[in-house]
Design a protein around this motif. Structure first.
Motif, PDB file in Angstrom:
ATOM      1  N   UNK A 128     -39.144 -86.648   4.475  1.00  0.00           N
ATOM      2  CA  UNK A 128     -38.578 -87.206   3.245  1.00  0.00           C
ATOM      3  C   UNK A 128     -39.633 -87.660   2.240  1.00  0.00           C
ATOM      4  N   UNK A 129     -40.914 -87.591   2.632  1.00  0.00           N
ATOM      5  CA  UNK A 129     -41.997 -87.816   1.663  1.00  0.00           C
ATOM      6  C   UNK A 129     -43.002 -86.658   1.728  1.00  0.00           C
ATOM      7  N   UNK A 130     -42.570 -85.559   2.335  1.00  0.00           N
ATOM      8  CA  UNK A 130     -43.434 -84.374   2.431  1.00  0.00           C
ATOM      9  C   UNK A 130     -42.765 -83.187   1.753  1.00  0.00           C
ATOM     10  N   UNK A 131     -41.805 -82.566   2.442  1.00  0.00           N
ATOM     11  CA  UNK A 131     -41.164 -81.383   1.862  1.00  0.00           C
ATOM     12  C   UNK A 131     -40.400 -81.738   0.585  1.00  0.00           C
ATOM     13  N   UNK A 132     -39.799 -82.933   0.559  1.00  0.00           N
ATOM     14  CA  UNK A 132     -39.073 -83.319  -0.649  1.00  0.00           C
ATOM     15  C   UNK A 132     -40.021 -83.665  -1.794  1.00  0.00           C
ATOM     16  N   UNK A 133     -41.251 -83.967  -1.461  1.00  0.00           N
ATOM     17  CA  UNK A 133     -42.228 -84.258  -2.518  1.00  0.00           C
ATOM     18  C   UNK A 133     -42.811 -82.961  -3.081  1.00  0.00           C
ATOM     19  N   UNK A 134     -43.032 -82.003  -2.204  1.00  0.00           N
ATOM     20  CA  UNK A 134     -43.495 -80.700  -2.661  1.00  0.00           C
ATOM     21  C   UNK A 134     -42.382 -79.993  -3.431  1.00  0.00           C
ATOM     22  N   UNK A 135     -41.142 -80.215  -2.970  1.00  0.00           N
ATOM     23  CA  UNK A 135     -39.970 -79.613  -3.626  1.00  0.00           C
ATOM     24  C   UNK A 135     -39.017 -80.736  -4.054  1.00  0.00           C
ATOM     25  N   UNK A 136     -39.354 -81.470  -5.099  1.00  0.00           N
ATOM     26  CA  UNK A 136     -38.549 -82.648  -5.470  1.00  0.00           C
ATOM     27  C   UNK A 136     -37.103 -82.335  -5.833  1.00  0.00           C
ATOM     28  N   UNK A 137     -36.818 -81.073  -6.117  1.00  0.00           N
ATOM     29  CA  UNK A 137     -35.425 -80.717  -6.431  1.00  0.00           C
ATOM     30  C   UNK A 137     -34.506 -80.978  -5.241  1.00  0.00           C
ATOM     31  N   UNK A 138     -35.065 -81.019  -4.022  1.00  0.00           N
ATOM     32  CA  UNK A 138     -34.242 -81.307  -2.843  1.00  0.00           C
ATOM     33  C   UNK A 138     -33.652 -82.717  -2.893  1.00  0.00           C
ATOM     34  N   UNK A 139     -34.335 -83.620  -3.576  1.00  0.00           N
ATOM     35  CA  UNK A 139     -33.864 -85.002  -3.671  1.00  0.00           C
ATOM     36  C   UNK A 139     -32.499 -85.064  -4.358  1.00  0.00           C
ATOM     37  N   UNK A 140     -32.243 -84.131  -5.250  1.00  0.00           N
ATOM     38  CA  UNK A 140     -30.988 -84.154  -5.995  1.00  0.00           C
ATOM     39  C   UNK A 140     -29.779 -84.027  -5.076  1.00  0.00           C
ATOM     40  N   UNK A 141     -29.978 -83.389  -3.911  1.00  0.00           N
ATOM     41  CA  UNK A 141     -28.880 -83.234  -2.944  1.00  0.00           C
ATOM     42  C   UNK A 141     -28.456 -84.565  -2.341  1.00  0.00           C
ATOM     43  N   UNK A 142     -29.327 -85.588  -2.438  1.00  0.00           N
ATOM     44  CA  UNK A 142     -29.013 -86.892  -1.857  1.00  0.00           C
ATOM     45  C   UNK A 142     -28.060 -87.702  -2.741  1.00  0.00           C
ATOM     46  N   UNK A 143     -27.831 -87.236  -3.977  1.00  0.00           N
ATOM     47  CA  UNK A 143     -26.860 -87.879  -4.864  1.00  0.00           C
ATOM     48  C   UNK A 143     -27.147 -89.372  -5.028  1.00  0.00           C
ATOM     49  N   UNK A 144     -28.382 -89.678  -5.400  1.00  0.00           N
ATOM     50  CA  UNK A 144     -28.829 -91.067  -5.504  1.00  0.00           C
ATOM     51  C   UNK A 144     -28.546 -91.649  -6.884  1.00  0.00           C
ATOM     52  N   UNK A 145     -28.213 -92.926  -6.952  1.00  0.00           N
ATOM     53  CA  UNK A 145     -27.999 -93.574  -8.253  1.00  0.00           C
ATOM     54  C   UNK A 145     -29.266 -93.483  -9.113  1.00  0.00           C
ATOM     55  N   UNK A 146     -29.100 -93.111 -10.353  1.00  0.00           N
ATOM     56  CA  UNK A 146     -30.228 -93.082 -11.275  1.00  0.00           C
ATOM     57  C   UNK A 146     -31.079 -91.829 -11.205  1.00  0.00           C
ATOM     58  N   UNK A 147     -30.766 -90.928 -10.272  1.00  0.00           N
ATOM     59  CA  UNK A 147     -31.521 -89.685 -10.142  1.00  0.00           C
ATOM     60  C   UNK A 147     -30.606 -88.531 -10.533  1.00  0.00           C
ATOM     61  N   UNK A 148     -30.703 -88.134 -11.785  1.00  0.00           N
ATOM     62  CA  UNK A 148     -29.864 -87.048 -12.286  1.00  0.00           C
ATOM     63  C   UNK A 148     -30.631 -85.736 -12.396  1.00  0.00           C
ATOM     64  N   UNK A 149     -31.961 -85.837 -12.468  1.00  0.00           N
ATOM     65  CA  UNK A 149     -32.805 -84.647 -12.565  1.00  0.00           C
ATOM     66  C   UNK A 149     -34.152 -84.956 -11.941  1.00  0.00           C
ATOM     67  N   UNK A 150     -34.957 -83.933 -11.740  1.00  0.00           N
ATOM     68  CA  UNK A 150     -36.297 -84.114 -11.160  1.00  0.00           C
ATOM     69  C   UNK A 150     -37.132 -85.062 -12.007  1.00  0.00           C
ATOM     70  N   UNK A 151     -36.885 -85.076 -13.306  1.00  0.00           N
ATOM     71  CA  UNK A 151     -37.652 -85.949 -14.199  1.00  0.00           C
ATOM     72  C   UNK A 151     -37.426 -87.429 -13.903  1.00  0.00           C
ATOM     73  N   UNK A 152     -36.322 -87.747 -13.224  1.00  0.00           N
ATOM     74  CA  UNK A 152     -36.032 -89.147 -12.885  1.00  0.00           C
ATOM     75  C   UNK A 152     -36.790 -89.619 -11.641  1.00  0.00           C
ATOM     76  N   UNK A 153     -37.441 -88.698 -10.944  1.00  0.00           N
ATOM     77  CA  UNK A 153     -38.170 -89.042  -9.713  1.00  0.00           C
ATOM     78  C   UNK A 153     -39.589 -89.456 -10.095  1.00  0.00           C
ATOM     79  N   UNK A 154     -39.808 -90.731 -10.187  1.00  0.00           N
ATOM     80  CA  UNK A 154     -41.083 -91.277 -10.657  1.00  0.00           C
ATOM     81  C   UNK A 154     -42.039 -91.532  -9.490  1.00  0.00           C
ATOM     82  N   UNK A 155     -43.318 -91.776  -9.763  1.00  0.00           N
ATOM     83  CA  UNK A 155     -44.250 -92.175  -8.689  1.00  0.00           C
ATOM     84  C   UNK A 155     -43.764 -93.400  -7.912  1.00  0.00           C
TER      85      UNK A 155
END
Length: 293
Positions: A128-155
């Motif tokens: 969850x901090x390896x493959x999802x970091x290399x491919x941050x688009x996978x995070x979108x599948x988690x349907x997290x509050x405040x994360x609507x696009x890859x651009x919302x995934x900050x450091x």
């Protein structure tokens, strides 16, 4: 062969993976490595039997590494002398629909070892901090509050995950789970050879996936993510060990020896004493059983 000291592989300060060897002990013979592994296998099996009777600790072994780094064969060889009731292996794949309805650590909590047993995570919560970091688009599948696009995934998002993972491990270690984390450190050239072997040897064809070649293109990105994850989450109670993995046989022995040496620190793990009343009546019990013949 030089003796194995866990501290030689333990990460206690920031590590630079590009400067860390992927092969050691080149002069060790295969027979020597196999003999030493056999001895540690037997010791670990006996230890697990005692742990099962003691029933106060579980052991979580976390294995991470690039594709073909030898995680599956290491599990098979290191734990093959265990009683099947004493070890459970979990291979975490892409989260399914049910798992995505929960937070990313939920499925890992469910797979934690019972008291007296070992659990092996073949790929772990660190995905969850390896493959999802290399491919941050996978995070979108988690349907997290405040994360609507890859651009919302900050450091800061990743910093929060490192903190969450560290807290997860702190919680379980404080409640009786011994955590040992191993990164199987393989060179890119060794991976190339192993992928070729899967293509050239018919008995290994089934292991090959074109996805492995695709992920190989992200080698440097993965190394960078591994390095940061290891450096930010190695702790006294949940340490990382970076294991040279170009030599599979040596890698297995090093991991087994470290597990054994680390477990020796838990001097309270002993078989429980029988009740004095039961011991006092041994002769009577023997006589009772003998009369049944």
């Amino acid at each position: 062969m030089k003796s194995i000291n866990p501290d030689d592989f333990r990460v206690t300060k920031n590590i630079n993976l590009s400067k860390t060897p992927t092969n050691l002990f080149n002069k060790a013979s295969d027979d020597d490595k196999e003999e030493k592994l056999d001895k540690v296998q037997a010791k670990l099996s006996e230890l697990q039997d005692v742990m099962y009777a003691h029933n106060k600790y579980g052991v979580l072994i976390c294995l991470q590494g690039m594709d073909t780094s030898g995680k599956d064969s290491l599990i098979r060889e290191v734990f093959k002398e265990f009683n099947p009731r004493g070890v459970v292996v979990h291979s975490f794949k892409t989260p399914n629909a049910n798992e995505l309805e929960h937070d990313y650590l939920w499925r890992h909590y469910l797979a934690l070892p019972e008291k007296g047993k070992f659990a092996v995570f073949n790929r772990t919560h660190y995905e969850n901090v390896l493959v999802t970091r290399v491919h941050p688009e996978y995070i979108l599948s988690e349907n997290l509050p405040g994360i609507e696009s890859v651009d919302d995934i900050t450091p800061q998002f990743w910093e929060n995950r490192f903190e969450q993972i560290t807290n997860f491990e702190k919680h379980i270690t404080q409640n009786g789970t011994i955590v040992l984390k191993f990164y199987l450190h393989m060179s890119k050239e060794e991976q190339r050879k192993r992928l070729l072997r899967r293509l050239e040897e018919e008995s290994h064809n089934w292991k090959f996936s074109s996805a492995d070649l695709k992920e190989r293109e992200y080698w440097d990105d993965y190394i960078s993510c591994y390095e940061e994850a290891i450096n930010k989450t190695t702790t006294k109670n949940a340490p990382w060990f970076v294991i040279p993995a170009d030599d599979k046989e040596m890698c297995r022995y090093i991991v087994a020896k470290i597990i054994w040496e680390e477990m020796q620190k838990y001097t309270d793990i002993k078989e429980p004493e029988l009740d004095d009343k039961i011991k006092a009546n041994f002769a009577m019990y023997k006589e009772q059983l003998s009369k049944e013949k």
